[in-house]
Design a protein around this motif. Structure first.
Motif, mmCIF file in Angstrom:
data_model
loop_
_atom_site.group_PDB
_atom_site.id
_atom_site.type_symbol
_atom_site.label_atom_id
_atom_site.label_comp_id
_atom_site.label_asym_id
_atom_site.label_seq_id
_atom_site.Cartn_x
_atom_site.Cartn_y
_atom_site.Cartn_z
ATOM 1 N N ALA A 20 0.836 -1.210 0.000
ATOM 2 C CA ALA A 20 0.000 0.000 0.000
ATOM 3 C C ALA A 20 0.863 1.249 0.000
ATOM 4 O O ALA A 20 0.554 2.257 -0.661
ATOM 5 C CB ALA A 20 -0.915 -0.016 1.214
ATOM 6 N N ALA A 21 1.971 1.168 0.752
ATOM 7 C CA ALA A 21 2.857 2.333 0.810
ATOM 8 C C ALA A 21 3.486 2.610 -0.542
ATOM 9 O O ALA A 21 3.665 3.771 -0.949
ATOM 10 C CB ALA A 21 3.951 2.103 1.855
ATOM 11 N N PHE A 22 3.838 1.529 -1.290
ATOM 12 C CA PHE A 22 4.373 1.735 -2.626
ATOM 13 C C PHE A 22 3.361 2.449 -3.510
ATOM 14 O O PHE A 22 3.702 3.326 -4.304
ATOM 15 C CB PHE A 22 4.770 0.397 -3.251
ATOM 16 N N GLY A 23 2.071 1.996 -3.364
ATOM 17 C CA GLY A 23 1.043 2.670 -4.159
ATOM 18 C C GLY A 23 0.915 4.133 -3.783
ATOM 19 O O GLY A 23 0.835 5.023 -4.646
ATOM 20 N N LEU A 24 0.894 4.377 -2.452
ATOM 21 C CA LEU A 24 0.802 5.778 -2.003
ATOM 22 C C LEU A 24 2.045 6.556 -2.399
ATOM 23 O O LEU A 24 1.962 7.740 -2.762
ATOM 24 C CB LEU A 24 0.617 5.817 -0.486
ATOM 25 N N THR A 29 4.651 10.470 -5.353
ATOM 26 C CA THR A 29 5.729 10.877 -6.253
ATOM 27 C C THR A 29 5.176 11.552 -7.503
ATOM 28 O O THR A 29 5.721 12.557 -7.985
ATOM 29 C CB THR A 29 6.561 9.652 -6.645
ATOM 30 N N TYR A 30 4.069 10.965 -8.030
ATOM 31 C CA TYR A 30 3.449 11.576 -9.197
ATOM 32 C C TYR A 30 2.965 12.989 -8.887
ATOM 33 O O TYR A 30 3.191 13.926 -9.658
ATOM 34 C CB TYR A 30 2.285 10.711 -9.675
ATOM 35 N N LEU A 31 2.288 13.121 -7.706
ATOM 36 C CA LEU A 31 1.761 14.445 -7.343
ATOM 37 C C LEU A 31 2.897 15.439 -7.120
ATOM 38 O O LEU A 31 2.798 16.600 -7.536
ATOM 39 C CB LEU A 31 0.890 14.336 -6.083
ATOM 40 N N ARG A 32 3.961 14.937 -6.471
ATOM 41 C CA ARG A 32 5.092 15.849 -6.261
ATOM 42 C C ARG A 32 5.732 16.229 -7.585
ATOM 43 O O ARG A 32 6.116 17.375 -7.801
ATOM 44 C CB ARG A 32 6.139 15.203 -5.349
ATOM 45 N N GLY A 33 5.842 15.201 -8.483
ATOM 46 C CA GLY A 33 6.416 15.517 -9.788
ATOM 47 C C GLY A 33 5.544 16.489 -10.565
ATOM 48 O O GLY A 33 6.053 17.417 -11.195
ATOM 49 N N ALA A 34 4.204 16.233 -10.496
ATOM 50 C CA ALA A 34 3.302 17.149 -11.197
ATOM 51 C C ALA A 34 3.382 18.542 -10.595
ATOM 52 O O ALA A 34 3.399 19.551 -11.307
ATOM 53 C CB ALA A 34 1.871 16.607 -11.141
ATOM 54 N N GLN A 259 1.936 9.739 -18.860
ATOM 55 C CA GLN A 259 3.002 8.754 -18.999
ATOM 56 C C GLN A 259 3.786 8.598 -17.695
ATOM 57 O O GLN A 259 4.143 7.489 -17.297
ATOM 58 C CB GLN A 259 3.941 9.163 -20.137
ATOM 59 N N ALA A 260 4.011 9.680 -16.981
ATOM 60 C CA ALA A 260 4.723 9.602 -15.708
ATOM 61 C C ALA A 260 3.924 8.816 -14.689
ATOM 62 O O ALA A 260 4.472 8.007 -13.933
ATOM 63 C CB ALA A 260 5.012 11.014 -15.188
ATOM 64 N N ALA A 261 2.588 8.986 -14.660
ATOM 65 C CA ALA A 261 1.754 8.265 -13.701
ATOM 66 C C ALA A 261 1.775 6.765 -13.998
ATOM 67 O O ALA A 261 1.892 5.925 -13.088
ATOM 68 C CB ALA A 261 0.330 8.800 -13.752
ATOM 69 N N ASN A 262 1.671 6.396 -15.269
ATOM 70 C CA ASN A 262 1.699 4.966 -15.632
ATOM 71 C C ASN A 262 3.040 4.326 -15.283
ATOM 72 O O ASN A 262 3.100 3.190 -14.787
ATOM 73 C CB ASN A 262 1.415 4.812 -17.133
ATOM 74 N N LEU A 264 5.155 5.192 -12.917
ATOM 75 C CA LEU A 264 5.286 5.057 -11.472
ATOM 76 C C LEU A 264 4.418 3.921 -10.933
ATOM 77 O O LEU A 264 4.813 3.211 -10.004
ATOM 78 C CB LEU A 264 4.912 6.378 -10.790
ATOM 79 N N THR A 265 3.235 3.716 -11.504
ATOM 80 C CA THR A 265 2.361 2.617 -11.067
ATOM 81 C C THR A 265 3.014 1.270 -11.334
ATOM 82 O O THR A 265 3.013 0.372 -10.472
ATOM 83 C CB THR A 265 1.015 2.712 -11.785
ATOM 84 N N LEU A 266 3.591 1.113 -12.501
ATOM 85 C CA LEU A 266 4.256 -0.136 -12.843
ATOM 86 C C LEU A 266 5.454 -0.382 -11.919
ATOM 87 O O LEU A 266 5.690 -1.515 -11.458
ATOM 88 C CB LEU A 266 4.701 -0.098 -14.304
ATOM 89 N N GLN A 267 6.204 0.632 -11.628
ATOM 90 C CA GLN A 267 7.344 0.489 -10.732
ATOM 91 C C GLN A 267 6.902 0.074 -9.332
ATOM 92 O O GLN A 267 7.546 -0.756 -8.684
ATOM 93 C CB GLN A 267 8.131 1.807 -10.660
ATOM 94 N N ALA A 268 5.771 0.628 -8.836
ATOM 95 C CA ALA A 268 5.288 0.280 -7.511
ATOM 96 C C ALA A 268 4.867 -1.180 -7.447
ATOM 97 O O ALA A 268 5.170 -1.891 -6.465
ATOM 98 C CB ALA A 268 4.121 1.198 -7.125
ATOM 99 N N LEU A 269 4.172 -1.699 -8.486
ATOM 100 C CA LEU A 269 3.743 -3.103 -8.494
ATOM 101 C C LEU A 269 4.949 -4.036 -8.533
ATOM 102 O O LEU A 269 5.003 -5.055 -7.836
ATOM 103 C CB LEU A 269 2.833 -3.353 -9.701
ATOM 104 N N SER A 270 5.927 -3.701 -9.336
ATOM 105 C CA SER A 270 7.112 -4.551 -9.434
ATOM 106 C C SER A 270 7.873 -4.599 -8.121
ATOM 107 O O SER A 270 8.312 -5.661 -7.650
ATOM 108 C CB SER A 270 8.029 -4.041 -10.553
ATOM 109 N N ALA A 271 8.007 -3.435 -7.488
ATOM 110 C CA ALA A 271 8.759 -3.375 -6.236
ATOM 111 C C ALA A 271 8.058 -4.157 -5.135
ATOM 112 O O ALA A 271 8.697 -4.860 -4.344
ATOM 113 C CB ALA A 271 8.953 -1.916 -5.818
#
Length: 733
Positions: A20-24, A29-34, A259-262, A264-271
Motif C-alpha cells: 500500500a505504501a508503494f502505491g501511495l 511521487t506523481y503528485l510531487r512531480g506534477a 506517462q509519468a503516472a503509468n 510510477l504505477t508499474l514500478q510500484a507493483l514490481s517493487a
C-alpha cells in the motif's frame, strides 16, 4: 507459535502495508512531480515575462530620455536625429519620431526633412507609454516591437519610439530550459504571438484562441487546461500581464503527465512483488539463525536486571550483537550514572553549604550596614554636641590642666568620628562621590602627613609610574583606605623597617574577577613580621585584629576591602610569616573625558569684614542636644538664629514674611520633608536664599552644588562656611 511462523506473519504484515505504501508513494511521487512541473512551468513563465518586461522597460527608458531633448522641442529634427543615432549606436535598437500623420525621422536611415507618411495612422499618445508589435516592419520586413512615449510639449506634438527586432524576444524564449514537449510563447496586449520556442515562423503574429485567448483577453492568469495552436491538449500557465499588458504562456502536454503516472504505477507493483518474495526467503533463513541468539540475549537481559554488566556477544546475527552491545553499554552507563549521581549529590550538598554561607555573610553585612547607618546618624549628633560644647569651653578656659583635658576631649571626638567613617565604609552605609583622583598628586599632598605618621623609625619609599592615569574613586575614602594601610604597615614594624608605596597600571593577567577595562594597581608593602595562614584567613573580617586591646578597632582592612569593592575594584593580600605583607588595590581608571567636579562645600576665601558680618540664620535641627550648643555658638559669633525642629516647620516659616540671610539645615529628620527636600524647595521658591546642609549620615546624595558640612564639624569651620555661603549669594554675577 514458532519463530518461523511468526516471521512469515511478520513478512506478510509488513508486505501488505509496504505494498500500500508503494502505491501511495507512487501517487505521492506523481503528485510531487506534477507539482514540481507546475512550479517549474510557473517559474519559467514568470521569469520569461520578467525578462520581456526588462527589455521593454529598457527601450521605454531610452524613449523617455530622448523625449526630453531640447532639439526635439525646438523642432531641430536634424540635430535630434544625430542625438538619437548616437544614443542607440551601441544597442540593438533604433529610434524614430512620429507625428499624427508622418514619421519625421528614423535612425536606421539618413535624416530627410520631408519624412515619410505613416503606414498605420494612430492618435498621438498624450501620456504614459505604449508598446506596439507589427508582424512586418516597413524597413526590415521582420516582426518588430516598438515602445512609444509622448514628448514633453503640452499638448504633445510628437511620439518618440525605440524599436527593436522581435528576434530579441525569440532569443529570450529560446534561452530557457523548458520541460520536455512544452511550448512557450510571448503574447502582446492583443493576444498575438510575438515569440515562440516551437515553429516561430509559423505561429508568430497569430492571435491566441480558445480558452487561452479568452483568459488572456480577460487578463486572468494561472493554470488551466487548454489546447495549443497546433492542437495539443496541455496544462498551461498564463503569467500575469506585465506593466505593458504583455504576457507569457507555457503549455505542458497532458500526455507527459499521464506517462509519468503509468510509469510510477508499474514500478510500484514490481517493487511490491519483489519485496514479498525477498521477505519470505529471508524470513525462512532468519528463523534458523535467530533462536540461539535470542536465548543469549535473554541471559544478557537477566544480567542487566541484576545490576551487572552483560558480556559482549558474537552470535553472527548483527542485530542480536547490536542489542547485546546496547545491553552492555546500558550496564556500563548505569554504573557510571550511579557514580556520577553520587558525585553530583556530594557537589550539590557542598554548593548548598557554600551558598548558605554566602547568604549568611551577605545578611550579616546587610545587618551591619543598617546598624552602622543608624548608629552613625545618632552618634555624629552626639559627637557634634560634645565637640561644639568643648570648643565653646576652650574659648574661655585659660592654659592649664583643664584646657589640656578639653583639648584631649576634642582629639577623642575626632578619633571617634574617624571610627564612625570606617564603620560606614565597611557597612556600605556611606554614600560614595567618585571623581578622578591623581595618585601622584595625592602622594605629594600627603607626604608630610605620612612621614609624621611613620614617626621617623620607619622609612618611606614610593615608586609611582610616570604618567599614571587617574583613578575614579571617592577621594575621602581613598585617603582613609591608604592611610589605614600605612598605619597597619607601621604597626607591623615595631623595630623599624620600610613602607613601600607603589603604583602602576595593572596588567591583563592581574585582572581576574574584574569587569573588562583599565585598572591602576596601588600597593602598600612593609618589611614587618608578616602573617601566618590562619591570620591571613581572618585578616579582612570586621573587628578582627592582632593588636593589643585598645590599639586597634579591627575595621581597617575591612574598610579598605569595602572601599575597593564599592569603587568597582578588588583588594588582594599577600603575606608570609617573617617576610612582610603587601596589600594591593586594583582600582578603575577614570574616563579621560570625565570632568573633575568641585568638592561639595568648597567656598571662596573671604575678606575679614565679610567673615564678621552678622547673619540672620534659619536653623533646622531635630536633635535638641546638638541645637542646644550650636545655637549659642552662632549667637556668640553675632548671628541671629531662629531654630526650627523639622523641615516642615521651616517651610512654613519661609512661606511667611520673615527675612533670612541663610538657611542652615540638617538632612535626616522626621516629617514630610528632609533637609535635601527643603533645599530643593528653597531653590525653586526662594532662589536668593543660600543653603548649607549638615549631616551625620544620609544615603541620599545631595546635589553637587550644595554646600555640605559633615558632623561633627568645628565651630570655626561652621562660621567660615556660613559666611562664605552668604557672601557667595550676594556677590555680583
Amino acid at each position: 507459535m514458532s519463530i518461523r511462523t511468526r516471521l512469515l506473519l511478520i513478512v506478510l504484515s509488513v508486505w501488505l502495508p509496504a505494498a500500500a505504501a508503494f502505491g501511495l508513494l507512487a501517487r505521492s511521487t506523481y503528485l510531487r512531480g506534477a507539482d514540481a512541473a507546475r512550479q517549474q512551468v510557473q517559474q519559467l513563465a514568470e521569469r520569461l515575462n520578467a525578462a520581456v518586461e526588462r527589455e521593454l522597460e529598457r527601450r521605454e527608458v531610452m524613449a523617455r530620455t530622448l523625449s526630453v531633448s531640447q532639439a526635439l522641442a525646438d523642432g531641430r529634427y536634424a540635430a535630434f536625429h544625430a542625438e538619437a543615432t548616437a544614443a542607440v549606436q551601441q544597442t540593438d535598437s533604433w529610434a524614430l519620431v512620429n507625428t499624427l500623420n508622418r514619421q519625421l525621422l528614423n535612425t536606421r536611415v539618413p535624416f530627410s526633412a520631408e519624412g515619410v507618411p505613416r503606414i498605420n495612422q494612430r492618435p498621438l499618445l498624450q501620456t504614459g507609454a505604449e508598446v506596439r508589435f507589427v508582424l512586418r516592419g516597413p524597413m526590415s520586413q521582420q516582426p518588430v516591437v516598438g515602445v512609444f512615449v509622448a514628448d514633453t510639449v503640452s499638448p504633445p506634438r510628437h511620439n518618440v519610439g525605440v524599436a527593436f527586432n522581435a528576434v530579441v524576444l525569440q532569443q529570450l524564449v529560446e534561452a530557457l530550459p523548458y520541460p520536455e514537449g512544452s511550448v512557450a510563447s510571448v503574447m502582446d496586449q492583443q493576444q498575438r504571438v510575438a515569440a515562440r520556442n516551437r515553429e516561430p515562423g509559423r505561429w508568430v503574429g497569430v492571435q491566441a484562441t480558445g480558452e487561452l485567448g479568452r483568459r488572456a483577453a480577460a487578463r486572468e492568469h494561472g493554470f488551466a487546461q487548454t489546447v495549443t495552436l497546433d492542437g495539443v491538449a496541455s496544462l498551461s500557465y498564463l503569467s500575469p500581464p506585465n506593466r505593458h499588458g504583455w504576457t507569457t504562456v507555457i503549455a505542458l502536454p497532458m500526455r507527459t503527465l499521464t506517462q509519468a503516472a503509468n510509469r510510477l504505477t508499474l514500478q510500484a507493483l514490481s517493487a511490491s512483488a519483489v519485496l514479498l518474495l525477498v521477505g519470505l526467503g529471508l524470513a525462512l533463513l532468519a528463523a534458523r539463525r535467530i533462536s540461539r541468539p535470542m536465548f543469549q540475549l535473554r541471559d544478557a537481559a537477566l544480567q542487566l536486571g541484576a545490576d551487572q554488566v552483560p558480556p559482549a556477544l558474537a552470535t553472527g546475527v548483527s542485530e542480536a550483537d547490536a542489542v547485546a552491545a546496547a545491553l552492555r553499554r546500558a550496564g556500563q552507563h548505569a554504573q557510571q550514572a550511579q557514580q556520577e549521581l553520587q558525585a553530583r549529590v556530594a557537589a550539590a550538598v557542598e554548593e548548598a553549604r557554600q551558598a548558605q554561607a554566602k547568604l549568611l555573610e551577605s545578611q550579616k553585612h546587610e545587618a551591619i550596614g543598617r546598624l552602622t547607618g543608624g548608629l552613625a546618624h545618632d552618634f555624629n549628633n552626639l559627637l557634634q554636641t560634645i565637640t561644639t560644647a568643648v570648643q565653646l569651653a576652650l574659648r574661655v578656659v585659660p592654659e592649664g590642666p583643664h584646657r589640656r583635658a578639653l583639648q584631649a576631649a576634642v582629639g577623642a571626638s575626632a578619633k571617634a568620628a574617624g571610627l564612625v567613617r570606617q564603620m560606614l565604609a565597611f557597612g556600605r552605609a556611606a554614600t560614595l562621590a567618585p571623581r578622578p583622583v591623581a595618585v601622584n598628586d595625592w602622594l605629594l599632598q600627603s607626604e608630610e602627613l605620612i612621614k609624621k605618621t611613620l614617626q621617623g623609625r620607619v622609612g618611606l619609599s614610593a615608586h609611582i609610574a610616570p604618567g599614571l592615569p587617574a583613578v575614579m574613586v571617592d577621594p575621602t575614602q581613598l585617603d582613609l583606605a591608604l592611610l589605614n594601610l600605612i598605619f597597619n604597615a607601621r604597626d607591623a614594624m615595631p623595630d623599624g623597617g620600610t613602607v613601600t608605596i607603589a603604583g602602576r597600571e595593572a596588567q591583563a593577567d592581574e585582572l581576574a574577577g574584574l569587569p573588562p577595562g583599565r585598572y591602576v594597581r596601588l600597593s602598600v608593602a612593609d618589611t614587618g613580621h608578616g602573617m601566618d595562614a590562619a591570620t591571613m584567613a581572618q585578616a579582612v573580617e570586621p573587628y578582627f585584629t592582632t593588636k593589643p586591646v585598645g590599639a586597634g578597632s579591627g575595621l581597617g582592612l575591612a574598610q579598605v576591602q569595602a572601599f575597593a569593592r564599592h569603587s568597582g575594584g578588588l583588594l588582594r593580600l599577600r603575606s608570609e610569616a617573617g617576610q612582610g605583607t603587601e596589600v594591593t588595590l586594583l582600582l578603575p581608571v577614570a574616563d579621560a573625558a570625565a570632568p573633575a567636579p568641585l568638592q561639595a562645600g568648597s567656598v571662596p576665601a573671604l575678606p575679614g569684614d565679610a567673615a564678621r558680618r552678622p547673619l540672620r540664620v534659619l536653623m533646622v535641627e531635630d536633635d535638641a542636644l546638638a541645637a542646644s550648643v550650636v545655637v549659642p555658638a552662632l549667637q556668640a559669633a553675632g548671628h541671629q538664629v531662629q531654630l526650627c525642629e523639622n523641615a516642615d516647620q521651616a517651610q512654613a516659616v519661609l512661606q511667611g514674611e520673615a527675612s533670612f540671610d541663610l538657611l542652615f539645615t540638617d538632612v535626616v529628620m522626621p516629617g514630610r520633608l528632609n533637609g535635601i527636600d527643603l533645599a530643593q524647595w528653597v531653590r525653586q521658591h526662594r532662589p536668593q536664599l543660600p543653603t548649607v546642609l549638615a549631616t551625620g549620615f544620609t544615603q541620599q546624595a545631595p546635589d553637587a552644588d550644595l554646600v555640605v558640612l559633615h558632623k561633627p564639624y568645628a565651630i570655626d569651620q561652621l562660621l567660615a562656611t556660613l559666611a562664605s555661603a552668604a557672601a557667595a549669594a550676594t556677590a555680583p554675577r
